[in-house]
Write a protein that holds these residues in place. Structure first.
Motif, mmCIF file in Angstrom:
data_model
loop_
_atom_site.group_PDB
_atom_site.id
_atom_site.type_symbol
_atom_site.label_atom_id
_atom_site.label_comp_id
_atom_site.label_asym_id
_atom_site.label_seq_id
_atom_site.Cartn_x
_atom_site.Cartn_y
_atom_site.Cartn_z
ATOM 1 N N THR A 165 0.826 -1.202 0.000
ATOM 2 C CA THR A 165 0.000 0.000 0.000
ATOM 3 C C THR A 165 0.863 1.256 0.000
ATOM 4 O O THR A 165 1.999 1.244 0.443
ATOM 5 C CB THR A 165 -0.903 0.054 1.252
ATOM 6 N N GLU A 166 0.275 2.326 -0.499
ATOM 7 C CA GLU A 166 0.915 3.640 -0.451
ATOM 8 C C GLU A 166 0.553 4.254 0.888
ATOM 9 O O GLU A 166 -0.616 4.323 1.245
ATOM 10 C CB GLU A 166 0.408 4.510 -1.604
ATOM 11 N N VAL A 167 1.539 4.688 1.653
ATOM 12 C CA VAL A 167 1.267 5.152 3.010
ATOM 13 C C VAL A 167 1.680 6.602 3.269
ATOM 14 O O VAL A 167 1.625 7.048 4.397
ATOM 15 C CB VAL A 167 1.928 4.224 4.057
ATOM 16 N N GLY A 168 2.101 7.322 2.274
ATOM 17 C CA GLY A 168 2.437 8.721 2.486
ATOM 18 C C GLY A 168 3.859 8.973 2.942
ATOM 19 O O GLY A 168 4.166 10.059 3.431
ATOM 20 N N ALA A 169 4.709 7.990 2.821
ATOM 21 C CA ALA A 169 6.130 8.151 3.163
ATOM 22 C C ALA A 169 6.925 7.274 2.195
ATOM 23 O O ALA A 169 6.412 6.284 1.676
ATOM 24 C CB ALA A 169 6.399 7.725 4.601
ATOM 25 N N PRO A 170 8.176 7.631 1.959
ATOM 26 C CA PRO A 170 8.973 6.817 1.028
ATOM 27 C C PRO A 170 9.356 5.458 1.606
ATOM 28 O O PRO A 170 9.408 5.276 2.824
ATOM 29 C CB PRO A 170 10.218 7.674 0.784
ATOM 30 N N ARG A 171 9.606 4.537 0.705
ATOM 31 C CA ARG A 171 10.144 3.238 1.115
ATOM 32 C C ARG A 171 11.554 3.461 1.645
ATOM 33 O O ARG A 171 12.229 4.414 1.280
ATOM 34 C CB ARG A 171 10.151 2.267 -0.066
ATOM 35 N N LEU A 172 11.980 2.570 2.530
ATOM 36 C CA LEU A 172 13.293 2.720 3.152
ATOM 37 C C LEU A 172 14.404 2.723 2.115
ATOM 38 O O LEU A 172 14.517 1.821 1.296
ATOM 39 C CB LEU A 172 13.537 1.593 4.159
ATOM 40 N N ASP A 173 15.195 3.761 2.159
ATOM 41 C CA ASP A 173 16.416 3.913 1.376
ATOM 42 C C ASP A 173 17.451 4.380 2.397
ATOM 43 O O ASP A 173 17.401 5.526 2.858
ATOM 44 C CB ASP A 173 16.196 4.942 0.276
ATOM 45 N N ALA A 174 18.359 3.495 2.770
ATOM 46 C CA ALA A 174 19.288 3.795 3.866
ATOM 47 C C ALA A 174 20.139 5.027 3.585
ATOM 48 O O ALA A 174 20.404 5.820 4.502
ATOM 49 C CB ALA A 174 20.167 2.581 4.162
ATOM 50 N N ALA A 175 20.561 5.233 2.340
ATOM 51 C CA ALA A 175 21.371 6.413 2.023
ATOM 52 C C ALA A 175 20.549 7.692 2.190
ATOM 53 O O ALA A 175 21.044 8.689 2.739
ATOM 54 C CB ALA A 175 21.920 6.313 0.602
ATOM 55 N N ALA A 176 19.304 7.675 1.752
ATOM 56 C CA ALA A 176 18.429 8.841 1.927
ATOM 57 C C ALA A 176 18.123 9.055 3.407
ATOM 58 O O ALA A 176 18.065 10.196 3.880
ATOM 59 C CB ALA A 176 17.142 8.662 1.130
ATOM 60 N N PHE A 177 17.945 7.975 4.150
ATOM 61 C CA PHE A 177 17.696 8.087 5.590
ATOM 62 C C PHE A 177 18.907 8.711 6.273
ATOM 63 O O PHE A 177 18.765 9.571 7.138
ATOM 64 C CB PHE A 177 17.387 6.703 6.179
ATOM 65 N N GLU A 178 20.100 8.304 5.861
ATOM 66 C CA GLU A 178 21.325 8.857 6.447
ATOM 67 C C GLU A 178 21.430 10.349 6.151
ATOM 68 O O GLU A 178 21.794 11.141 7.023
ATOM 69 C CB GLU A 178 22.547 8.116 5.903
ATOM 70 N N ALA A 179 21.083 10.765 4.929
ATOM 71 C CA ALA A 179 21.143 12.185 4.571
ATOM 72 C C ALA A 179 20.171 12.996 5.414
ATOM 73 O O ALA A 179 20.516 14.083 5.905
ATOM 74 C CB ALA A 179 20.850 12.372 3.082
#
Length: 194
Positions: free
Chosen positions: A169-183
């Motif tokens: 489902t689409e939940v209004g937040a991006p899927r986990l991307d560790a590099a983006a999370f780190e940024a």
């Protein structure tokens, strides 16, 4: 008491092994059992006001969750030795998980700045879902908090950002991307404490 989906043990083990979540070297970490009001996590979170915090709600028998937690460990925590960064890993009872599964799972996040918890009744999944506006339980979710966030009510505070690995489902937040999370975490670390 909620009923939680159960995956056959052979499937769970195969997923875990395929995603490198099981049989990891190293020591298991200690963990605390959460009460229905999320104590002692809420106190630890508030004691860390002034620091950037990462909260993960993940299943100890879920291979995808274990991979996500390991990615946060290797990309966010291990690459950033800033003492103002804290992590909280809440292991939740999904896919047939039990407290006996937690010690092995804690090996995925060995960073000493991360604390581990077991949420036997899954109450934090429901509380977090209400904060995130989800119509399903919040698990396999990764939340980032800046230095001023406080946990004053029953549910956790709204995060500055969050990512997930929820299926379908689409939940209004991006899927986990560790590099983006780190940024995004680095952005939070650069904020002044007010």
């Amino acid at each position: 008491m909620k009923s939680f989906a159960v995956v056959p043990a052979t499937l769970a083990a195969a997923l875990c092994l395929a995603l490198s979540g099981c049989g990891m070297p190293g020591e298991s970490r200690s963990f605390q059992v959460l009460a229905k009001d999320a104590e002692p996590l809420r106190t630890a979170f508030n004691n860390d006001v002034g620091r950037t915090r990462v909260l993960m709600l993940v299943g100890p028998t879920c291979g995808v969750c274990l991979r996500g937690a390991a990615d946060i460990e290797s990309t966010v925590l291990a690459r950033n030795n800033d003492p103002r960064l804290r992590g909280y890993v809440v292991w939740v009872p999904m896919l047939g998980a039990r407290e006996l599964d937690v010690p092995e799972a804690t090996r995925t996040v060995p960073d000493p700045r991360a604390e581990h918890y077991w949420n036997p009744g899954g109450e934090l999944m429901d509380a977090t879902a209400s904060v995130l506006g989800l119509d399903q339980q919040a698990w396999d979710v990764y939340l980032g908090y800046g230095p001023t966030a406080r946990w004053d009510g029953a549910p956790p505070p709204k995060p500055d950002f969050w990512m997930h690995q929820l299926g379908g489902t689409e939940v209004g937040a991006p899927r986990l991307d560790a590099a983006a999370f780190e940024a995004r975490t680095a952005e939070l670390l650069s904020r002044p404490v007010q």
